[in-house]
Design a protein around this motif. Sequence first.
Motif: not given
Length: 201
Positions: A37-45, A66-85
């Motif tokens: 998520l961090a790497v792809f977020a920086k690929i921008k125009v 889609a690949a992770y499912g709701p629980r693991l996906g939610l954990t991942t995206i919230l982890g991303y938000m926390i790291v950014g926070m």
Amino acid sequence: MALARNDTVLTEAFGPSQGTALRVKQVAMVVLGIAALAVFAKIKVPVPGSPVAISMGTFAVLSIGAAYGPRLGLTTILGYMIVGMLGFDIFQSSTADLNGVSYMMGSTGGYLLGYVLATLALGWAARAGWDRSVVMMALAMLIGNALIYLPGLAWLGVLYGWDKPLLAWGLTPFLLGDLLKLGVAALLVPGLWKLIGDARK
């Protein structure tokens, strides 16, 4: 070996499925997901006249959901938000000077909320078996994109005023790029499922 059950998401179709080994795999997937998520977020125009740029972040969000499912996906995206926070420069337009909560409350704040909603939606769609079909995966991606844009545009309205050209700032410049990303993502996950199925025959 039998094919995975229809309610199995992609990351559950390989590797350990129980015990400590499963937990280790899940932790590794979360860490890898946050990094992606961090790497792809920086690929921008940049888009002239808009406070938001076209980024590959949405591609990563939808694909991980889609690949992770709701629980693991939610954990991942919230982890991303926390790291950014915490102030790490991992968001689309964050910098060493503008990051953390200050950045998250800026013009992209609504889209970040949309990332969480879209991750859940794609995870549930995958759990329902939509990730096995290109057509259903494309529909899930469209829903995910809508869930990103709705809070994103709403927050732009709160920040800048509802009389501003919100659609021109936060939607229309990105539609073509999003359709291309959506098409790639819609092909990717079902394609990986087909590879897994072929490997198990």
